[in-house]
Enzyme design. Structure first.
Site, PDB file in Angstrom:
ATOM      1  N   ALA A  10       4.332  73.521  42.244  1.00  0.00           N
ATOM      2  CA  ALA A  10       4.540  72.736  43.462  1.00  0.00           C
ATOM      3  C   ALA A  10       3.520  71.621  43.659  1.00  0.00           C
ATOM      4  O   ALA A  10       3.708  70.750  44.503  1.00  0.00           O
ATOM      5  CB  ALA A  10       4.509  73.663  44.680  1.00  0.00           C
ATOM      6  N   ARG A  15      -4.880  63.876  40.207  1.00  0.00           N
ATOM      7  CA  ARG A  15      -5.738  63.314  39.158  1.00  0.00           C
ATOM      8  C   ARG A  15      -4.962  62.748  37.978  1.00  0.00           C
ATOM      9  O   ARG A  15      -5.536  62.081  37.122  1.00  0.00           O
ATOM     10  CB  ARG A  15      -6.734  64.380  38.699  1.00  0.00           C
ATOM     11  CG  ARG A  15      -7.907  64.565  39.650  1.00  0.00           C
ATOM     12  CD  ARG A  15      -8.825  65.689  39.196  1.00  0.00           C
ATOM     13  NE  ARG A  15      -8.291  67.002  39.552  1.00  0.00           N
ATOM     14  CZ  ARG A  15      -8.879  68.152  39.226  1.00  0.00           C
ATOM     15  NH1 ARG A  15      -9.995  68.148  38.514  1.00  0.00           N
ATOM     16  NH2 ARG A  15      -8.348  69.292  39.607  1.00  0.00           N
ATOM     17  N   LYS A  22       3.118  66.512  38.255  1.00  0.00           N
ATOM     18  CA  LYS A  22       2.245  66.830  37.126  1.00  0.00           C
ATOM     19  C   LYS A  22       2.928  67.687  36.080  1.00  0.00           C
ATOM     20  O   LYS A  22       2.782  67.453  34.876  1.00  0.00           O
ATOM     21  CB  LYS A  22       0.978  67.527  37.627  1.00  0.00           C
ATOM     22  CG  LYS A  22       0.025  67.928  36.490  1.00  0.00           C
ATOM     23  CD  LYS A  22      -1.296  68.455  36.987  1.00  0.00           C
ATOM     24  CE  LYS A  22      -1.189  69.747  37.734  1.00  0.00           C
ATOM     25  NZ  LYS A  22      -2.512  70.355  38.008  1.00  0.00           N
ATOM     26  N   ASN A 225      -5.200  69.061  34.368  1.00  0.00           N
ATOM     27  CA  ASN A 225      -5.401  68.408  35.659  1.00  0.00           C
ATOM     28  C   ASN A 225      -5.397  66.890  35.580  1.00  0.00           C
ATOM     29  O   ASN A 225      -5.185  66.216  36.584  1.00  0.00           O
ATOM     30  CB  ASN A 225      -6.722  68.876  36.281  1.00  0.00           C
ATOM     31  CG  ASN A 225      -6.678  70.330  36.695  1.00  0.00           C
ATOM     32  OD1 ASN A 225      -5.783  70.743  37.414  1.00  0.00           O
ATOM     33  ND2 ASN A 225      -7.626  71.121  36.224  1.00  0.00           N
ATOM     34  N   ARG A 331      20.956  55.036  13.067  1.00  0.00           N
ATOM     35  CA  ARG A 331      21.226  55.402  14.450  1.00  0.00           C
ATOM     36  C   ARG A 331      22.208  56.563  14.520  1.00  0.00           C
ATOM     37  O   ARG A 331      22.770  56.973  13.506  1.00  0.00           O
ATOM     38  CB  ARG A 331      21.750  54.173  15.198  1.00  0.00           C
ATOM     39  CG  ARG A 331      20.681  53.091  15.383  1.00  0.00           C
ATOM     40  CD  ARG A 331      21.275  51.780  15.896  1.00  0.00           C
ATOM     41  NE  ARG A 331      21.989  51.954  17.159  1.00  0.00           N
ATOM     42  CZ  ARG A 331      22.773  51.021  17.686  1.00  0.00           C
ATOM     43  NH1 ARG A 331      22.955  49.858  17.053  1.00  0.00           N
ATOM     44  NH2 ARG A 331      23.378  51.237  18.845  1.00  0.00           N
ATOM     45  N   ASN A 375      29.109  48.471  -3.030  1.00  0.00           N
ATOM     46  CA  ASN A 375      27.897  47.644  -2.923  1.00  0.00           C
ATOM     47  C   ASN A 375      28.044  46.700  -1.737  1.00  0.00           C
ATOM     48  O   ASN A 375      29.001  45.921  -1.675  1.00  0.00           O
ATOM     49  CB  ASN A 375      27.676  46.838  -4.199  1.00  0.00           C
ATOM     50  CG  ASN A 375      26.375  46.035  -4.152  1.00  0.00           C
ATOM     51  OD1 ASN A 375      25.312  46.542  -4.469  1.00  0.00           O
ATOM     52  ND2 ASN A 375      26.471  44.786  -3.711  1.00  0.00           N
ATOM     53  N   SER A 403      27.044  38.819  -0.525  1.00  0.00           N
ATOM     54  CA  SER A 403      25.996  38.581   0.459  1.00  0.00           C
ATOM     55  C   SER A 403      26.461  37.665   1.577  1.00  0.00           C
ATOM     56  O   SER A 403      27.331  36.800   1.387  1.00  0.00           O
ATOM     57  CB  SER A 403      24.772  37.974  -0.223  1.00  0.00           C
ATOM     58  OG  SER A 403      24.242  38.871  -1.167  1.00  0.00           O
ATOM     59  N   ALA A 421      30.747  35.922  -1.468  1.00  0.00           N
ATOM     60  CA  ALA A 421      29.573  35.707  -0.622  1.00  0.00           C
ATOM     61  C   ALA A 421      29.855  34.667   0.447  1.00  0.00           C
ATOM     62  O   ALA A 421      30.533  33.666   0.205  1.00  0.00           O
ATOM     63  CB  ALA A 421      28.385  35.285  -1.472  1.00  0.00           C
TER      64      ALA A 421
END
Length: 453
Positions: A10, A15, A22, A225, A331, A375, A403, A421
């Site tokens: 509680a 600090r 806390k 603390n 991700r 690829n 690419s 590409a």
């Protein structure tokens, strides 16, 4: 005899200099209070009562999913008062274990020993001996070494201040005993509070046995603390985890520069370089090699996989003998099959990369299914988002993506197909076809070069 747990949570924690309660400040990736609850629930209590006050709503949102029950302490009048708030809901025949939300590292095994002592009719308390006992309540014993009282630091005399054995506040007792003692506690002390520790003197007066235990390490009963104490406890805990991994056969380049914020399941002959952070549930197969500065969260990494420096893996499934990084980001929803490769500055999301396929550098693959032995050339992106909806890209086995290509989903690229590409692909490509989609090049012999004004 049944067990009920009361966790005091509680306090505001002034600090900590924070708006957050806390007990919700994190240690090893989860709130201190959650550590305490998780360990307590390993003892299978019939109920875990959490005493809330400051930031009650925020604390309750964390506690309820764990199956604990919140009890509000409207005024914080001391530890005895806090425990008393829960007692009307506690079975009078139960054993009560009292814990603290800012004392996160008490192991379940130590709790269990304390509870066993209480079942024998004793008041069982957890003490610890410190070189510097300043600020803590002292354990006062008689000439025979029996515990007689706990005296808080501010109420202790000069002789008592020399005592090194201190009270952790953690105890176990029969609910019936607590129900008899708690109403008798007075607040005539330096703090004007109702101290739970006063029940020790009452137990002596009532001729109730007082037993005690001490932890293997003082840090197991250390309260937090301020942020300095939290950081110190974090480093100790991480060192213990690193030491255990070393004992289990995991090679850490530097145990002081490794953080485990969850659980790690590790095979044999694993090497982990410096500054690696692991969160949640992580599985590492045999002979996995992890380079420096990697962050791995809720991931399965298959045997023989190499993760190079500065890579981030989040909720991904990686099969055997894969290569990741450096500077790669996997991700959530990424699946890599055997011998596939995600190279430097490649990002994947909800993407499956088939066996032997590779995206070596500077590529984004989102919402894509990539077949085997494909690829993906440098600078390729799957354009999966139109600003409202997400769309899928399917690339079949053996395709070659040149690419700097943009693949605008939804689109299907057939087996063995080749993308020239620099192409922007907006239509399906049949098997074994060559697709070239770029503006026609023109070379102008006579043109006016820009002149600096």
């Amino acid at each position: 005899m049944s067990l009920e747990v009361i966790i005091l949570a509680a306090g505001k924690g002034t600090r900590m200099c924070s708006d957050r309660p806390k007990v919700l400040h994190q240690l090893a990736g989860k709130p201190m209070l959650v550590h305490a609850i998780n360990q307590a629930q390993m003892l299978q209590p019939i109920c875990t009562h959490v005493i809330v006050g400051h930031g009650a709503d925020e604390v309750e949102s964390v506690v309820k999913p764990l199956g604990a029950r919140c009890v509000t302490q409207v005024e914080q009048l001391g530890t005895g008062h806090a425990v008393a708030q829960a007692m009307p809901q506690v079975n009078n025949n139960a054993i009560v274990l009292v814990l603290y939300g800012d004392v996160p590292l008490v192991p379940a095994a130590l709790m269990q020993q304390l509870v066993l002592q209480a079942t024998q009719g004793d008041l069982a308390i957890l003490t610890v001996t410190l070189d510097d006992a300043a600020g803590y309540g002292r354990i006062v014993r008689n000439s025979k070494g029996h515990i007689q009282a706990i005296v808080e630091h501010k109420d202790a005399n000069a002789e008592q201040l020399q005592i090194k054995e201190i009270n952790t506040g953690i105890l176990a007792a029969k609910a019936s005993l607590l129900n008899g003692w708690l109403p008798r506690i007075k607040s005539n002390n330096a703090q004007g509070e109702i101290y739970l520790t006063d029940i020790v003197a009452m137990a002596v007066a009532d001729d109730i046995g007082i037993s005690h235990l001490q932890p293997d390490f003082p840090q197991q009963t250390q309260g937090v603390n301020d942020r300095l104490q939290l950081a110190q406890l974090e480093r100790w805990y991480q060192q213990q985890q690193a030491n255990q991994l070393l004992r289990d056969g995991v090679q850490l380049a530097d145990p002081t520069r490794f953080d485990l914020r969850g659980e790690l399941y590790a095979g044999k002959d694993i090497y982990i370089d410096i500054n690696v952070i692991m969160e949640g549930q992580v599985y590492l197969g045999d002979s996995v090699h992890i380079g420096p500065n990697c962050h791995i969260k809720d991931a399965h990494i298959g045997a023989g996989t190499q993760i190079l420096a500065n890579s981030v893996i989040d909720q991904a499934q990686v099969a055997e003998h894969c290569s990741i990084g450096p500077f790669a980001r996997l991700r959530p929803g990424t699946i890599m099959h055997d011998n596939s490769k995600v190279g430097n500055f490649v990002e994947t999301k909800k993407t499956t990369l088939g066996k032997g396929s590779k995206a070596n550098h500077f590529t984004y693959l989102g919402d894509a299914t990539v077949g085997e032995n494909v690829n993906i050339g440098a600078g390729t992106i799957t354009c999966n988002y139109d600003g409202v909806n997400k769309f899928k890209t399917n690339i079949a086995n053996g395709a070659f993506i040149g690419s700097n290509s943009s693949i605008v989903a939804p689109v299907n690229i057939g087996a063995g197909a080749t993308v020239g590409a620099g192409s922007t692909i907006t239509k399906d490509i049949p098997d074994d076809n060559l697709a070239i989609a770029r503006g026609k090049q023109r070379n102008l012999a006579s043109w006016a070069k820009p002149v600096k004004t």
